[in-house]
Enzyme design. Structure first.
Site, PDB file in Angstrom:
ATOM      1  CG  ASN A  14     -18.798   0.969 -54.953  1.00  0.00           C
ATOM      2  OD1 ASN A  14     -19.943   1.203 -55.353  1.00  0.00           O
ATOM      3  ND2 ASN A  14     -17.936   0.254 -55.659  1.00  0.00           N
ATOM      4  CG  ASN A  52     -13.413  -8.380 -57.399  1.00  0.00           C
ATOM      5  OD1 ASN A  52     -13.200  -9.583 -57.379  1.00  0.00           O
ATOM      6  ND2 ASN A  52     -13.261  -7.617 -56.333  1.00  0.00           N
ATOM      7  N   GLY A  75     -14.705  -4.108 -63.398  1.00  0.00           N
ATOM      8  CA  GLY A  75     -16.093  -3.692 -63.604  1.00  0.00           C
ATOM      9  C   GLY A  75     -16.461  -3.593 -65.061  1.00  0.00           C
ATOM     10  CG  HIS A 119     -21.335  -0.424 -58.901  1.00  0.00           C
ATOM     11  ND1 HIS A 119     -20.871  -0.279 -57.612  1.00  0.00           N
ATOM     12  CD2 HIS A 119     -21.373  -1.761 -59.139  1.00  0.00           C
ATOM     13  CE1 HIS A 119     -20.629  -1.481 -57.095  1.00  0.00           C
ATOM     14  NE2 HIS A 119     -20.922  -2.398 -58.006  1.00  0.00           N
ATOM     15  CG  HIS A 130     -17.752  -7.411 -52.499  1.00  0.00           C
ATOM     16  ND1 HIS A 130     -17.661  -6.924 -53.786  1.00  0.00           N
ATOM     17  CD2 HIS A 130     -16.510  -7.859 -52.190  1.00  0.00           C
ATOM     18  CE1 HIS A 130     -16.421  -7.081 -54.232  1.00  0.00           C
ATOM     19  NE2 HIS A 130     -15.702  -7.649 -53.282  1.00  0.00           N
ATOM     20  CG  ASP A 141     -21.182  -6.151 -60.083  1.00  0.00           C
ATOM     21  OD1 ASP A 141     -21.267  -4.967 -59.711  1.00  0.00           O
ATOM     22  OD2 ASP A 141     -20.244  -6.899 -59.760  1.00  0.00           O
ATOM     23  CG  HIS A 151     -20.586  -9.986 -57.078  1.00  0.00           C
ATOM     24  ND1 HIS A 151     -19.880 -10.510 -56.027  1.00  0.00           N
ATOM     25  CD2 HIS A 151     -20.458  -8.630 -56.978  1.00  0.00           C
ATOM     26  CE1 HIS A 151     -19.337  -9.508 -55.342  1.00  0.00           C
ATOM     27  NE2 HIS A 151     -19.682  -8.364 -55.894  1.00  0.00           N
ATOM     28  NE  ARG A 203     -18.775   3.159 -61.238  1.00  0.00           N
ATOM     29  CZ  ARG A 203     -18.310   2.071 -60.625  1.00  0.00           C
ATOM     30  NH1 ARG A 203     -18.385   1.944 -59.311  1.00  0.00           N
ATOM     31  NH2 ARG A 203     -17.753   1.108 -61.318  1.00  0.00           N
ATOM     32  CG  ASP A 257     -20.819  -4.535 -54.315  1.00  0.00           C
ATOM     33  OD1 ASP A 257     -20.573  -5.745 -54.225  1.00  0.00           O
ATOM     34  OD2 ASP A 257     -20.668  -3.891 -55.371  1.00  0.00           O
TER      35      ASP A 257
HETATM   36  O1  DOR Z   1     -16.163  -5.488 -60.913  1.00  0.00           O
HETATM   37  C1  DOR Z   1     -16.516  -4.844 -59.941  1.00  0.00           C
HETATM   38  N1  DOR Z   1     -16.706  -3.523 -60.012  1.00  0.00           N
HETATM   39  N2  DOR Z   1     -16.679  -5.471 -58.777  1.00  0.00           N
HETATM   40  C2  DOR Z   1     -16.898  -4.801 -57.637  1.00  0.00           C
HETATM   41  O2  DOR Z   1     -17.022  -5.419 -56.630  1.00  0.00           O
HETATM   42  C3  DOR Z   1     -16.971  -3.337 -57.624  1.00  0.00           C
HETATM   43  C4  DOR Z   1     -17.329  -2.828 -58.945  1.00  0.00           C
HETATM   44  C5  DOR Z   1     -17.073  -1.361 -59.102  1.00  0.00           C
HETATM   45  O3  DOR Z   1     -17.536  -0.581 -58.258  1.00  0.00           O
HETATM   46  O4  DOR Z   1     -16.456  -0.970 -60.077  1.00  0.00           O
END
Ligand code: DOR
Length: 421
Positions: free
Chosen positions: A91, A273, A319, A59, A175, A300, A228, A61, A148
């Site tokens: 995301n 997660n 996360g 990710h 996911h 992840d 994951h 961001r 995801d």
């Molecule tokens: O731990 C996680 N963080 N699991 C996810 O599915 C999303 C991710 C996030 O974008 O922070």
């Protein structure tokens, strides 16, 4: 940088050999004669040269949440961890669900990424699960499709997405999370949750959707990948689907392989997660890694701000970051302990993800000092995220240099000093 490594180990086509190697301006040479005078001689006995690692689940961001991470800081973190390819999840804000929104992410990637970065397109518009994203328009530019961060709840929607992905020759990377089973949980529904009064997430919330999707992948013939994987039942369902010839692969992450809920602490850096599961789940993941049920390891990498992650196990967002410690924690925890040969770890972290996701960029190479002992210190990270359950853990194996497309994208300060730079 111009260095000469005597008697070093290099990984090529699945195995290691020992060679004298010259690295000059981002290129590898196998000189027959002695070290050239212009090069700094470095003891190569404990160094190994690996293909650049590839992480199909990060990710970064941007756009939308650049206070957590940016394409630049995230890819710099990747380079620092020995990675030369990453696939960021969608995301974001805006969610890349059309050519127009995807282009916002791609333009930042073109401008700021220090290593090849191939994003995911969303499966559904806004990752809201109601309407298919414009998968066709995005297909040429994305590694695969994923929602995801969220599970696709409707089986009909998932089937439609798989049919579309099949016609486009693309992977659906899922996911797997059934929202109807979450019940307000935020860590594994196991011994730690019971002992400390936390709400648990049951294993079925993950393996239920995997079972559903494995059947849909069989029906549609779509290439399907599970993100994951964390539970023993998930491993068993995927093992069975593979035995039936379903086009299914999966990844797990370093924390699920090395930690379990008996090691939880009341800190945000232990929260992600899916959550850290039970010791039995962890053993099943290791067995799945050894028998080929688990195809690859992805981090992840999911950075959040320091403030967000300071809210403890219950209230922090899900996360943890992973790019800068994945190789050392896995090398220390799985290779040094004799669980996994180093060749297999490299295949799981580079060859397999590249092959499955069609990442065709030149892997370049990464130099690791396998004798270097250190403690994971998040304050050294290039990532803006600092939360990792591996903070303070003693490890062996440190990335000294990462080279990608002929460019030195990372050089460890100690090596730079040794080479007089
Ligand atoms: O731990 C996680 N963080 N699991 C996810 O599915 C999303 C991710 C996030 O974008 O922070």
């Amino acid at each position: 940088m111009n260095i000469y490594l005597k008697n070093t180990r290099i990984y090529q086509q699945g195995s290691f050999s020992r060679r004298d190697i010259l690295i000059r301006d981002g290129e590898l040479f196998f000189p027959a004669g002695p070290a050239p005078e212009s090069a700094t001689a470095v003891d190569g006995r404990f160094i190994c040269i690996l293909p650049g690692l590839a992480d199909v689940h990060v990710h970064l961001r941007e756009p939308g949440f650049s206070y957590k991470e940016t394409i630049r800081t995230g890819t710099m973190a990747a380079a620092r961890g020995g990675y030369t390819a990453v696939c960021p999840m969608p995301n974001l804000n805006p969610v890349p669900d059309s050519l127009e929104t995807l282009e916002q992410e791609l333009s930042i990637i073109r401008r700021d990424a220090v290593i090849p970065t191939v994003p995911y397109g969303a499966i559904t518009k806004g990752e809201a699960g109601q309407e298919l994203a414009d998968m066709e328009a995005m297909a040429p530019y994305v590694a695969a499709f994923s929602d995801d961060g969220k599970g696709v709840q409707s089986p009909a929607m998932m089937e439609k997405a798989m049919e579309k992905a099949k016609t486009l020759g693309k992977i659906i990377a899922a996911h797997c999370e059934d929202n109807s089973l979450l019940n307000g949980g935020y860590i594994h529904d196991g011994a730690y949750a019971a002992a400390h009064g936390h709400r648990g997430i049951c294993s079925e919330s993950e393996y239920g959707p995997i079972r559903r999707d494995a059947a849909l992948a069989k029906k549609t013939g779509c290439a399907y990948h599970v993100c994951h994987v964390s539970t023993k039942e998930s491993v068993e369902i995927i093992r069975h689907a593979k035995s039936q010839g379903v086009n299914i692969t999966c990844e797990t992450a370093p924390h699920y392989l090395l930690l379990d809920d008996s090691m939880l602490q009341e800190e945000g850096r232990f929260k992600m997660n899916p959550p850290l599961r039970s010791p039995e789940d962890r053993q099943a993941l290791l067995a799945g890694l050894l028998d080929g049920t688990i195809d690859m390891i992805a981090t992840d990498h999911a950075p959040h701000s320091r403030e967000e992650k300071s809210l403890g196990l219950k209230d922090s967002p899900m996360g943890v970051v992973g790019l800068e410690c994945a190789f050392p924690v896995l090398y220390t925890g799985l290779v040094e302990t004799g669980i996994l040969p180093l060749e297999k770890l490299v295949a799981l972290m580079s060859d397999a993800p590249r092959a499955r996701f069609g990442l065709t960029s030149d892997p370049g190479f990464a130099l690791f000092d396998l004798a270097h002992t250190w403690r994971i210190d998040p304050e050294e990270f290039a990532s803006l995220g600092r939360a990792t359950p591996f903070e303070g853990v003693p490890v062996r194996g440190r990335c000294l240099m990462t080279v990608c497309q002929g460019r030195e994208v990372y050089i460890d300060p100690m090596l730079a000093k040794e080479a007089g730079q």
